[in-house]
Design an enzyme around this catalytic site. Structure first.
Site, PDB file in Angstrom:
ATOM      1  N   LYS A  53       0.880  -1.209   0.015  1.00  0.00           N
ATOM      2  CA  LYS A  53       0.131  -0.119  -0.118  1.00  0.00           C
ATOM      3  C   LYS A  53       0.701   1.178   0.003  1.00  0.00           C
ATOM      4  CE  LYS A  53      -3.749  -2.407   2.319  1.00  0.00           C
ATOM      5  NZ  LYS A  53      -4.581  -2.785   3.369  1.00  0.00           N
ATOM      6  N   GLN A  97      -4.933  -1.437   9.321  1.00  0.00           N
ATOM      7  CA  GLN A  97      -4.728  -2.804   8.709  1.00  0.00           C
ATOM      8  C   GLN A  97      -5.250  -3.816   9.805  1.00  0.00           C
ATOM      9  OE1 GLN A  97      -3.676  -3.247   5.791  1.00  0.00           O
ATOM     10  NE2 GLN A  97      -4.050  -5.463   6.185  1.00  0.00           N
ATOM     11  N   ASP A 120     -11.374   2.771   3.666  1.00  0.00           N
ATOM     12  CA  ASP A 120     -11.688   1.303   3.655  1.00  0.00           C
ATOM     13  C   ASP A 120     -13.041   1.048   3.351  1.00  0.00           C
ATOM     14  OD1 ASP A 120      -9.655  -0.791   3.829  1.00  0.00           O
ATOM     15  OD2 ASP A 120      -9.371  -0.343   6.043  1.00  0.00           O
TER      16      ASP A 120
END
Ligand code: GUN
Length: 292
Positions: A53, A97, A120
């Site tokens: 990422k 995460q 997200d």
């Protein structure tokens, strides 16, 4: 029949190139899209995802405000970092995460992220807006799957899509996206409570495998000509590899590719799309703020 292999790596690069162009345009106006990726602990898969990422952020010309915290970080400390990032006007997106260490409540953390920065698409406000068809950050993996189908020119309208898995990250949201008017599939969700799974998957014209277990889908479970999207990322021991493992999906690729019309490989299928759509959402978060 031998399936066309869907090159997710290339499609993801195309999406990222489009994002990078728009980032450059925004930067010319004095705004640099910025994402904070927060990693707690050293889960090897998470470390690898976060590295990917951050590399993509740099390549898109975006700013990176990522933070790596030790495994023993308290919930309070993590919530306090999120609060700081929420209040920081130069940060457009925040991603924590998952999975988090067991002593931290994931729901509490997801709810703490400002919905406008929730790239997200996991915050209940974004999930709710997706359900009722309002503007929302779409979760990256499900959105990436829809983009793969679009870019491959695969007809979805009126097709029977079967989704294996009901997770909040993939199964549930991808089912909703497939059923939206724009995609127009008839959707069946299979899960661990499903009794006659093979009978249902054999009806699938589009099969999305997101069970998280290798060999979930075998050749006898699919219809000739089906489109197979394999979301699985399973590490299995392989002494011929330097890392000691290799990645396989949830589907038996070698057999399925002889029956399917299209199939995604693992790696190089859905995985790269997750990162591409994260870049897309981060750009969108910055654009939303610029237009607010
Ligand atoms: N863990 C596995 N997939 C994801 C994802 O898409 N986002 C976050 N934050 N964590 C994950």
């Amino acid at each position: 029949m031998s399936a066309q292999i869907i090159d997710g790596k290339q499609i993801a690069l195309d999406v990222r190139a489009g994002v990078a162009e728009k980032v450059a345009a925004l930067k010319a106006k004095g705004i640099t899209p910025c994402l904070a990726v927060v990693l707690v602990g050293e889960n090897p898969a998470s470390v690898s995802y976060v590295t990917g990422k951050r590399k993509a952020l740099a390549e898109a010309g975006m700013a990176d405000r990522s933070e790596v915290l030790p495994e023993n970080t308290s919930e309070e400390e993590l919530l306090s970092l999120i609060d700081k990032l929420n209040k920081d006007d130069s940060v457009h997106g925040i991603l924590v995460q998952l999975p988090l260490p067991k002593h931290i409540n994931e729901d509490k953390v997801i709810m703490a992220i400002s919905p406008e920065k929730d790239v997200d698409g996991f915050h209940p406000v974004n999930v709710g807006n997706l359900v009722i068809g309002k503007k929302a950050f779409l979760p990256c993996t499900p959105h990436g799957i829809i983009v793969l189908l679009e870019r491959m020119g695969i007809e979805t309208s009126g097709k029977h899509a079967v989704v294996i898995g009901r997770s909040n990250i993939v199964g549930k949201p991808v089912s909703l996206l497939l059923a939206r008017k724009e995609t127009n599939c008839t959707v069946t969700i299979c899960h661990t409570g499903t009794k006659n799974m093979a009978e249902i998957t054999r009806q699938a014209e589009i099969l999305i495998a997101a069970s998280g277990h290798p060999h979930t889908v075998t050749a006898d479970m699919v219809k000739d000509g089906a489109v197979i999207i394999d979301v699985g990322v399973n590490r299995i021991p392989d002494s011929t590899k330097k890392s000691g493992f290799r990645l396989i999906g949830d589907c038996d690729f070698d057999e399925l590719k002889e029956k399917a019309s299209y199939i995604t490989p693992v790696p190089g299928g859905v995985g790269p799309m997750t990162i591409a759509m994260l870049m897309y959402n981060t750009l969108e978060a910055a654009e939303n703020k610029a237009n607010a």
